[in-house]
Design a protein around this motif. Structure first.
Motif, short mmCIF file in Angstrom:
data_model
loop_
_atom_site.label_atom_id
_atom_site.label_comp_id
_atom_site.label_asym_id
_atom_site.label_seq_id
_atom_site.Cartn_x
_atom_site.Cartn_y
_atom_site.Cartn_z
N GLY A 146 7.26 -11.58 -5.15
CA GLY A 146 6.35 -11.89 -6.24
C GLY A 146 6.63 -13.20 -6.93
O GLY A 146 5.74 -13.77 -7.57
N MET A 147 7.86 -13.73 -6.80
CA MET A 147 8.22 -14.93 -7.54
C MET A 147 7.33 -16.12 -7.19
O MET A 147 6.86 -16.84 -8.07
CB MET A 147 9.69 -15.30 -7.28
N LEU A 148 7.08 -16.33 -5.90
CA LEU A 148 6.24 -17.45 -5.49
C LEU A 148 4.82 -17.27 -6.02
O LEU A 148 4.25 -18.20 -6.60
CB LEU A 148 6.22 -17.58 -3.97
N VAL A 149 4.27 -16.09 -5.85
CA VAL A 149 2.89 -15.84 -6.27
C VAL A 149 2.74 -16.05 -7.77
O VAL A 149 1.75 -16.60 -8.24
CB VAL A 149 2.45 -14.42 -5.86
N ARG A 150 3.73 -15.63 -8.54
CA ARG A 150 3.66 -15.79 -9.99
C ARG A 150 3.62 -17.25 -10.41
O ARG A 150 3.15 -17.59 -11.50
CB ARG A 150 4.86 -15.10 -10.66
N MET B 51 -3.62 -21.50 -8.23
CA MET B 51 -4.91 -21.55 -7.54
C MET B 51 -5.17 -20.30 -6.70
O MET B 51 -5.78 -20.35 -5.65
CB MET B 51 -4.96 -22.80 -6.64
N LEU B 52 -4.71 -19.17 -7.20
CA LEU B 52 -4.85 -17.92 -6.45
C LEU B 52 -6.29 -17.45 -6.38
O LEU B 52 -7.06 -17.60 -7.33
CB LEU B 52 -3.99 -16.83 -7.08
N GLY B 53 -6.61 -16.84 -5.24
CA GLY B 53 -7.92 -16.22 -5.07
C GLY B 53 -7.74 -14.76 -4.73
O GLY B 53 -7.25 -13.98 -5.52
N ARG B 54 -8.09 -14.41 -3.50
CA ARG B 54 -8.01 -13.02 -3.08
C ARG B 54 -6.68 -12.66 -2.45
O ARG B 54 -5.92 -13.52 -2.01
CB ARG B 54 -9.14 -12.73 -2.09
N GLY B 55 -6.43 -11.35 -2.41
CA GLY B 55 -5.24 -10.85 -1.74
C GLY B 55 -5.63 -9.78 -0.74
O GLY B 55 -6.61 -9.05 -0.93
N TYR B 56 -4.86 -9.69 0.34
CA TYR B 56 -5.09 -8.71 1.39
C TYR B 56 -3.78 -8.03 1.72
O TYR B 56 -2.71 -8.62 1.58
CB TYR B 56 -5.63 -9.37 2.65
N VAL B 57 -3.86 -6.79 2.19
CA VAL B 57 -2.69 -6.06 2.66
C VAL B 57 -2.92 -5.68 4.12
O VAL B 57 -4.01 -5.22 4.48
CB VAL B 57 -2.44 -4.79 1.83
N MET B 58 -1.90 -5.87 4.95
CA MET B 58 -1.96 -5.49 6.35
C MET B 58 -0.93 -4.39 6.63
O MET B 58 0.23 -4.54 6.27
CB MET B 58 -1.73 -6.71 7.26
N ALA C 6 -5.80 -11.39 -6.13
CA ALA C 6 -4.42 -11.52 -5.66
C ALA C 6 -3.40 -11.05 -6.69
O ALA C 6 -2.42 -10.38 -6.34
CB ALA C 6 -4.14 -12.96 -5.26
N ARG C 7 -3.61 -11.36 -7.95
CA ARG C 7 -2.65 -10.95 -8.99
C ARG C 7 -2.65 -9.44 -9.18
O ARG C 7 -1.60 -8.82 -9.36
CB ARG C 7 -2.93 -11.68 -10.30
N ASP C 8 -3.83 -8.84 -9.13
CA ASP C 8 -3.91 -7.38 -9.24
C ASP C 8 -3.24 -6.73 -8.04
O ASP C 8 -2.54 -5.71 -8.18
CB ASP C 8 -5.38 -6.94 -9.32
N LEU C 9 -3.46 -7.31 -6.87
CA LEU C 9 -2.84 -6.78 -5.65
C LEU C 9 -1.32 -6.84 -5.74
O LEU C 9 -0.62 -5.86 -5.45
CB LEU C 9 -3.32 -7.58 -4.44
N LYS D 99 0.57 -6.96 -8.39
CA LYS D 99 1.04 -6.00 -9.39
C LYS D 99 1.10 -4.60 -8.80
O LYS D 99 2.09 -3.87 -8.99
CB LYS D 99 0.11 -6.03 -10.61
N SER D 100 0.08 -4.21 -8.07
CA SER D 100 0.04 -2.89 -7.46
C SER D 100 1.16 -2.70 -6.44
O SER D 100 1.84 -1.66 -6.42
CB SER D 100 -1.32 -2.66 -6.80
N VAL D 101 1.37 -3.72 -5.60
CA VAL D 101 2.40 -3.62 -4.56
C VAL D 101 3.80 -3.56 -5.18
O VAL D 101 4.64 -2.75 -4.76
CB VAL D 101 2.29 -4.81 -3.59
N LEU D 102 4.05 -4.39 -6.18
CA LEU D 102 5.38 -4.40 -6.80
C LEU D 102 5.68 -3.11 -7.55
O LEU D 102 6.83 -2.67 -7.62
CB LEU D 102 5.50 -5.61 -7.74
N GLU D 103 4.64 -2.49 -8.09
CA GLU D 103 4.85 -1.26 -8.86
C GLU D 103 4.88 -0.01 -7.98
O GLU D 103 5.64 0.92 -8.25
CB GLU D 103 3.76 -1.12 -9.92
N GLU D 104 4.06 0.02 -6.95
CA GLU D 104 3.88 1.25 -6.18
C GLU D 104 4.08 1.10 -4.69
O GLU D 104 3.89 2.07 -3.94
CB GLU D 104 2.49 1.83 -6.46
N GLY D 105 4.46 -0.09 -4.21
CA GLY D 105 4.60 -0.28 -2.77
C GLY D 105 3.24 -0.28 -2.09
O GLY D 105 2.23 -0.62 -2.70
N TYR D 106 3.22 0.17 -0.83
CA TYR D 106 1.99 0.10 -0.05
C TYR D 106 1.30 1.45 0.13
O TYR D 106 0.35 1.56 0.90
CB TYR D 106 2.30 -0.51 1.33
#
Length: 242
Positions: free
Chosen positions: A195-199, A203-210, A221-224, A226-233
């Motif tokens: 998360g450090m780089l993203v924070r 110029m963030l736009g969308r985020g995707y999970v694979m 992307a920021r919402d994504l 936050k969700s990943v850091l708090e709850e994983g995948y």
């Protein structure tokens, strides 16, 4: 078809007889940094290499568009010429000097006037006389690799974990470099785990999970993050995965 600079439409990718990417869709627009996250081994690097046209990553279904140009069947050198560039996780150590490498890339893409500025901004002056990527620290490798992308003046930049093994100060420099590319209109697809780089990106736009070769629908992307850091995948293993 999307007006995105990069549009990946339903691609399935095979490597050595194994399907590693399954019907993936994503869009990245000019001036946008889109992030791609996911567990290790989920297919993120394979997707980037397929977009770049690495020969062993065979696209057996779907299409890849650069603006309105279908590049699905083009060799990697033609994709590079059209405007796609990639920064790999671990570039090989080279025997040629870093200065020579930068100069040749700048000459090829007509960015000689920007060379000095790029080197100064990312503080690589001390590496110019050394063999490229040879004995560099983690942060130096990542900054030098992104410098080669910047000098190639791409329309689309594929960045594979540029924050891996990098300290806090280098992470901030790398974030500034990525933002600078986006501000010039480059469409950036960024694979990251941290998360450090993203924070540090503006110029963030969308985020995707694979997950298991399949990709989620795009979200903020920021919402994504936050969700990943708090709850994983765990929230992305259900119906939102294509």
């Amino acid at each position: 078809m999307s007006q995105a600079s990069l549009s990946v439409s339903g691609i399935t990718v095979e490597v050595d007889g194994t399907i590693v990417v399954k019907k993936a869709n994503l869009d990245v627009r000019s001036g946008e940094i889109a992030i791609l996250m996911g567990p290790n081994g989920s297919g993120k690097t394979s997707l980037l290499r397929a977009i770049m046209g690495f020969p062993s990553y065979k696209i057996i279904a779907g299409n890849i568009y650069l603006d309105s140009l279908d590049v699905t069947n083009l060799p990697s050198w033609e994709r590079a010429k059209a405007g796609i560039a990639i920064a790999n996780q671990a570039p090989p150590a080279l025997s040629l000097k870093t200065k020579w490498l930068f100069q040749k890339i700048a000459e090829k893409y007509g960015t000689q006037e920007e060379l000095g500025k790029v080197v100064n901004e990312i503080m690589l002056q001390h590496l110019l006389e050394r063999p490229a990527f040879n004995g560099f620290s983690g942060g130096e490798v990542k900054r030098a690799e992104i410098a080669t992308v910047m000098l190639s003046k791409p329309k689309v930049a594929l960045l594979d974990e540029p924050d891996s093994g990098v300290d806090v100060e280098s992470t901030k420099k790398i974030a500034n470099m990525i933002d600078a590319m986006a501000k010039k209109g480059v469409a950036i697809l960024l694979v990251t785990h941290a998360g450090m780089l993203v924070r540090n990106l503006k110029m963030l736009g969308r985020g995707y999970v694979m997950i298991n070769g399949r990709i989620s629908q795009g979200s903020n992307a920021r919402d994504l993050l936050k969700s990943v850091l708090e709850e994983g995948y765990r929230n992305f293993r259900g119906s939102d995965i294509q």
